[in-house]
Design a protein around this motif. Structure first.
Motif, PDB file in Angstrom:
ATOM      1  N   GLY A  14       0.805  -1.223   0.000  1.00 12.60           N
ATOM      2  CA  GLY A  14       0.000   0.000   0.000  1.00 12.60           C
ATOM      3  C   GLY A  14       0.838   1.272   0.000  1.00 12.60           C
ATOM      4  N   SER A  15       2.146   1.136  -0.211  1.00 13.81           N
ATOM      5  CA  SER A  15       3.019   2.316  -0.196  1.00 13.81           C
ATOM      6  C   SER A  15       2.791   3.202  -1.416  1.00 13.81           C
ATOM      7  N   ASP A  41       0.844  -6.431   2.423  1.00 16.60           N
ATOM      8  CA  ASP A  41       0.724  -5.315   3.362  1.00 16.60           C
ATOM      9  C   ASP A  41      -0.087  -5.830   4.551  1.00 16.60           C
ATOM     10  N   ASN A  42       0.022  -5.164   5.696  1.00 12.38           N
ATOM     11  CA  ASN A  42      -0.843  -5.582   6.806  1.00 12.38           C
ATOM     12  C   ASN A  42      -2.058  -4.656   6.942  1.00 12.38           C
ATOM     13  N   ASP A  43      -2.228  -3.737   5.999  1.00 13.20           N
ATOM     14  CA  ASP A  43      -3.413  -2.876   5.961  1.00 13.20           C
ATOM     15  C   ASP A  43      -4.159  -3.193   4.651  1.00 13.20           C
ATOM     16  N   HIS A  86       9.420  -1.909   1.550  1.00 11.00           N
ATOM     17  CA  HIS A  86       9.331  -0.481   1.880  1.00 11.00           C
ATOM     18  C   HIS A  86       8.087  -0.276   2.741  1.00 11.00           C
ATOM     19  N   VAL A  89       5.865   1.547   9.360  1.00  3.32           N
ATOM     20  CA  VAL A  89       5.061   1.135  10.511  1.00  3.32           C
ATOM     21  C   VAL A  89       4.489   2.397  11.174  1.00  3.32           C
ATOM     22  N   LYS A  91       2.494   4.405   9.556  1.00  4.00           N
ATOM     23  CA  LYS A  91       2.095   5.252   8.409  1.00  4.00           C
ATOM     24  C   LYS A  91       2.341   6.748   8.656  1.00  4.00           C
ATOM     25  N   TYR A  92       1.752   7.585   7.808  1.00  2.00           N
ATOM     26  CA  TYR A  92       2.070   9.021   7.880  1.00  2.00           C
ATOM     27  C   TYR A  92       1.545   9.681   9.162  1.00  2.00           C
ATOM     28  N   ILE A 131       8.869  -9.428   8.633  1.00  5.09           N
ATOM     29  CA  ILE A 131       8.864  -9.744   7.197  1.00  5.09           C
ATOM     30  C   ILE A 131      10.049 -10.657   6.848  1.00  5.09           C
ATOM     31  N   ASN A 149      12.766   2.729   6.088  1.00  2.71           N
ATOM     32  CA  ASN A 149      13.545   3.579   6.997  1.00  2.71           C
ATOM     33  C   ASN A 149      13.132   3.358   8.447  1.00  2.71           C
ATOM     34  N   ARG A 298       2.320  13.830  -2.426  1.00  4.65           N
ATOM     35  CA  ARG A 298       2.465  12.508  -3.053  1.00  4.65           C
ATOM     36  C   ARG A 298       1.339  11.534  -2.703  1.00  4.65           C
TER      37      ARG A 298
HETATM   38  P1  NAD Z   1       3.433   4.580   2.974  1.00  4.71           P
HETATM   39  O1  NAD Z   1       2.869   4.867   4.300  1.00  4.71           O
HETATM   40  O2  NAD Z   1       2.805   5.173   1.761  1.00  4.71           O
HETATM   41  O3  NAD Z   1       3.437   3.003   2.775  1.00  4.71           O
HETATM   42  C1  NAD Z   1       3.947   2.119   3.686  1.00  4.71           C
HETATM   43  C2  NAD Z   1       3.070   0.887   3.715  1.00  4.71           C
HETATM   44  O4  NAD Z   1       3.650  -0.022   4.656  1.00  4.71           O
HETATM   45  C3  NAD Z   1       1.618   1.138   4.180  1.00  4.71           C
HETATM   46  O5  NAD Z   1       0.711   0.676   3.217  1.00  4.71           O
HETATM   47  C4  NAD Z   1       1.507   0.346   5.472  1.00  4.71           C
HETATM   48  O6  NAD Z   1       0.234  -0.214   5.676  1.00  4.71           O
HETATM   49  C5  NAD Z   1       2.580  -0.725   5.270  1.00  4.71           C
HETATM   50  N1  NAD Z   1       3.015  -1.354   6.494  1.00  4.71           N
HETATM   51  C6  NAD Z   1       3.257  -0.766   7.682  1.00  4.71           C
HETATM   52  N2  NAD Z   1       3.672  -1.697   8.575  1.00  4.71           N
HETATM   53  C7  NAD Z   1       3.683  -2.886   7.932  1.00  4.71           C
HETATM   54  C8  NAD Z   1       4.011  -4.208   8.324  1.00  4.71           C
HETATM   55  N3  NAD Z   1       4.439  -4.480   9.573  1.00  4.71           N
HETATM   56  N4  NAD Z   1       3.897  -5.202   7.421  1.00  4.71           N
HETATM   57  C9  NAD Z   1       3.474  -4.932   6.162  1.00  4.71           C
HETATM   58  N5  NAD Z   1       3.156  -3.698   5.725  1.00  4.71           N
HETATM   59  C10 NAD Z   1       3.268  -2.680   6.609  1.00  4.71           C
HETATM   60  O7  NAD Z   1       4.994   4.963   3.065  1.00  4.71           O
HETATM   61  P2  NAD Z   1       5.993   5.460   1.938  1.00  4.71           P
HETATM   62  O8  NAD Z   1       6.116   6.921   2.041  1.00  4.71           O
HETATM   63  O9  NAD Z   1       5.646   4.863   0.654  1.00  4.71           O
HETATM   64  O10 NAD Z   1       7.373   4.871   2.442  1.00  4.71           O
HETATM   65  C11 NAD Z   1       7.603   3.512   2.690  1.00  4.71           C
HETATM   66  C12 NAD Z   1       8.986   3.306   3.250  1.00  4.71           C
HETATM   67  O11 NAD Z   1       9.977   3.448   2.242  1.00  4.71           O
HETATM   68  C13 NAD Z   1       9.368   4.297   4.336  1.00  4.71           C
HETATM   69  O12 NAD Z   1      10.076   3.629   5.341  1.00  4.71           O
HETATM   70  C14 NAD Z   1      10.238   5.276   3.615  1.00  4.71           C
HETATM   71  O13 NAD Z   1      11.061   5.982   4.481  1.00  4.71           O
HETATM   72  C15 NAD Z   1      10.974   4.316   2.735  1.00  4.71           C
HETATM   73  N6  NAD Z   1      11.724   4.909   1.626  1.00  4.71           N
HETATM   74  C16 NAD Z   1      13.010   4.574   1.546  1.00  4.71           C
HETATM   75  C17 NAD Z   1      13.780   5.032   0.534  1.00  4.71           C
HETATM   76  C18 NAD Z   1      15.219   4.587   0.499  1.00  4.71           C
HETATM   77  O14 NAD Z   1      15.831   4.538  -0.520  1.00  4.71           O
HETATM   78  N7  NAD Z   1      15.793   4.185   1.626  1.00  4.71           N
HETATM   79  C19 NAD Z   1      13.238   5.867  -0.433  1.00  4.71           C
HETATM   80  C20 NAD Z   1      11.893   6.207  -0.349  1.00  4.71           C
HETATM   81  C21 NAD Z   1      11.138   5.696   0.697  1.00  4.71           C
END
Ligand code: NAD
Length: 447
Positions: A14-15, A41-43, A86, A89, A91-92, A131, A149, A298
Motif C-alpha cells: 500500500g506504499s 501489506d498488513n493494511d 518499503h 510502521v 504510516k504518515y 517480514i 527507513n 504525493r
Molecule cells: P506509505 O505509508 O505510503 O506506505 C507504507 C506501507 O507499509 C503502508 O501501506 C503500510 O500499511 C505498510 N506497512 C506498515 N507496517 C507494515 C508491516 N508491519 N507489514 C506490512 N506492511 C506494513 O509509506 P511510503 O512513504 O511509501 O514509504 C515507505 C517506506 O519506504 C518508508 O520507510 C520510507 O522511508 C521508505 N523509503 C526509503 C527510501 C530509500 O531509498 N531508503 C526511499 C523512499 C522511501
C-alpha cells in the motif's frame, strides 16, 4: 541463482512508492525478467486501492504477468526469489507525530534523524524483522532488499537479531546525490561515476569521485558545492525532477554550509540535521511539517490516481509512471541474481572497512555485489571530525536497538540525550515521555 524468470514480493504493497516500483520492474523486464509479482501489506484496505489499480494497469499492459495481492504471509512469501521491502510502521499519521513532538521542545523533528528517527526506528524494527522471518520461513533461499527507513537503525537491529539472514539494506539518497554530481559535471547520471564514500546511513561523506575514464571530478564538484550546494545538480531536462518539493530545495541549498565545515569531502544532505539543528528548527513550521507536505502531495496524488483507475476501469491516461529513480533496486537484484559484480553503496557490518571505527557498526560503504552476496571495499581511516561524529551517532543507533531488545527506558533516554539534535538530558526526557505516550500501540513496553 540465475533463472529464466523471477518472483518478487513487494512488502508495503500500500506504499505510495509501490506503483512506480511495480511499473519499473515491468520496464526493466529484459534485464531482470520478473514474471510474478505479489503485493503484501498488513493494511488490507490501503493496499487494495493501490493493488486494484495496478491490477488494471497490468491487465492492459502486461497480461502475461502473474499478479496477486494479499495480507496473508504464507501466500505472500511462498515460492519467491526477492522481497522488496518499503514498509512504514504507523504510516504518515505517526510520521507527523515523530516530526511535531520534538519540534514542540525546540528540537529537530525529522523522519529518520534525531528524535523522530529514533521513534520511527522503535516502530520499524519489529515490522522489518517480522517480514524477514516470513521470507525465511516460506522462501529460505530468497533475498530481501530493504529500503524501509530508518535504515541505519533497522540495519543495526538485523545485525544484532538476525546476523545470518539474507537481507541487504540500501538507500537511494547517495544515488540521488551522485545523479546531481553527474549533472554538475555534464554527465548523465550516477552510472557515469566511480566513487568512494564512508559513514552511517543518512550520515556520510563522499571522498573521491571519478568519471569512467578515471578523471578526478572532485575539483569541479567542490566548486559547485562551495557556491550552491547541490542546487547546481538539479536537472532541468524534460521528465527529470520537475516537481521537487520546497523543503528539498532548501536541503540541497543548505548542503553548501555543511560542505564548508569540511571542504575535503562532499556531505550527505542529511548531515544538516546534526550540524545545523538550530537552523533546521528555525526554518521548520511546527504546524506543517514534511509529513503534511507528503500527505497533501504525493499521497493524495498517488491514491487519487489509483481511485480514478478503479472508477473508470482503465489505467489509460492515469499518469502511472515507472519510478526511474528506483532502478537501483533492479540493479542490485540483478547483481545478486546474475552475478554482475557491480559496485553499490550498501549498509553493512564494518569489520574493518573503516579501519579506525567500531568494528560492529553498520557502515555505509561501497561494495562489490555478486551471487554470493557482497564484498566491502575498504575506505581506510576517517579524519578526526568525522570520527567524532560517527562515534556519537553510532552509539545513538546502538542504544536504540538495545532499548528495543531489552525494553529499556534508560537506554532510550541515553540514546536521545546523546543525539546531536537534542541539547540536554532534560529535554531528551520530555521528548521521550511524549513519544512513549504517542507510540503505545507500536513500541515494546519500556521499563
Ligand atoms: P506509505 O505509508 O505510503 O506506505 C507504507 C506501507 O507499509 C503502508 O501501506 C503500510 O500499511 C505498510 N506497512 C506498515 N507496517 C507494515 C508491516 N508491519 N507489514 C506490512 N506492511 C506494513 O509509506 P511510503 O512513504 O511509501 O514509504 C515507505 C517506506 O519506504 C518508508 O520507510 C520510507 O522511508 C521508505 N523509503 C526509503 C527510501 C530509500 O531509498 N531508503 C526511499 C523512499 C522511501
Amino acid at each position: 541463482m540465475a533463472k529464466s524468470s523471477y518472483a518478487v514480493t513487494i512488502a508495503g504493497g500500500g506504499s505510495t512508492f509501490t506503483p512506480g516500483i511495480a511499473l519499473m520492474l515491468l520496464k526493466e523486464h529484459d534485464r531482470f525478467p520478473v514474471d510474478k509479482v505479489i503485493f503484501y501489506d498488513n493494511d488490507a484496505e490501503r493496499q487494495e486501492i493501490v493493488a486494484k489499480a495496478c491490477e488494471i494497469y497490468f491487465k492492459e499492459n502486461a497480461p502475461e504477468l502473474d499478479f496477486s495481492y494479499t495480507t496473508d504471509p504464507e501466500e505472500a512469501f511462498t515460492g519467491i526469489d526477492f522481497v522488496l521491502a518499503h514498509i512504514r510502521v504507523g504510516k504518515y499519521a505517526m510520521r507527523e507525530l515523530d516530526e511535531k513532538i520534538p519540534l514542540k521542545y525546540g528540537c529537530v523533528g525529522q523522519e529518520t534523524c534525531g528524535a523522530g528517527g529514533i521513534a520511527y526506528g522503535m516502530r520499524s524494527i519489529g515490522g522489518v524483522i517480522e517480514i524477514l522471518d516470513y521470507m525465511e520461513k516460506y522462501s529460505p533461499d530468497a533475498w530481501m532488499l530493504n529500503y524501509s527507513n530508518p535504515a541505519a537503525i533497522v540495519a543495526e537491529a538485523c545485525r544484532v537479531l538476525r546476523p545470518n539472514s539474507k537481507i541487504i539494506n540500501i538507500c537511494d539518497m547517495p544515488i540521488d546525490l551522485m545523479d546531481k554530481m553527474a549533472v554538475m559535471c555534464g554527465l548523465n547520471d550516477h552510472r557515469d561515476l566511480q566513487y568512494s564514500y564512508y559513514g552511517l546511513n543518512h550520515y556520510g561523506w563522499f571522498t573521491k569521485i571519478f568519471d569512467k575514464q578515471g578523471n578526478d571530478l572532485m575539483p569541479q564538484i567542490k566548486e559547485h558545492m562551495a557556491k550552491n550546494g547541490y542546487l547546481d545538480g538539479i536537472s532541468h531536462e524534460e521528465g527529470q525532477e520537475q516537481h521537487i518539493d520546497e523543503s528539498w530545495v532548501h536541503t540541497f541549498g543548505k548542503a553548501k554550509d555543511v560542505y564548508a565545515i569540511d571542504p575535503e569531502t562532499i556531505p550527505n544532505t542529511y548531515l544538516k540535521y546534526y550540524t545545523f539543528p538550530d537552523y533546521v528548527v528555525e526554518t521548520s513550521n511546527p504546524d506543517y511539517t514534511r509529513a503534511n507536505e507528503v500527505m497533501d502531495g504525493r499521497e493524495k496524488k498517488v491514491f487519487g490516481a489509483c481511485r480514478k483507475v478503479i472508477e473508470t476501469g482503465t489505467a489509460e491516461g492515469a499518469g502511472f509512471e515507472a519510478d526511474a529513480h528506483a532502478t537501483y533496486i533492479v540493479d542490485l537484484a540483478c547483481a545478486l541474481a546474475e552475478n554482475t559484480g557491480e559496485r553499490f553503496l550498501l549498509i553493512v557490518p564494518n569489520d574493518g572497512a573503516v579501519s579506525n571505527f567500531d568494528e560492529t557498526a553498520m557502515v555505509e560503504v561501497p561494495c562489490i555485489v555478486g551471487s554470493n552476496g557482497y564484498e566491502k571495499i575498504c575506505q581506510g581511516k576517517v579524519p578526526q571530525w568525522q570520527k567524532g561524529m560517527l562515534e556519537q551517532q553510532v552509539s545513538v543507533e546502538k542504544l536504540v536497538v538495545q532499548a528495543w531488545v531489552e525494553g529499556s527506558y534508560q537506554k532510550l533516554w541515553q540514546a536521545l540525550s546523546l543525539s546531536a539534535t537534542i541539547p540536554s538530558a532534560k529535554v531528551a526526557k520530555q521528548i521521550l515521555d511524549d513519544l512513549i505516550e504517542a507510540n503505545k500501540d507500536y513500541w515494546p513496553e519500556l521499563k
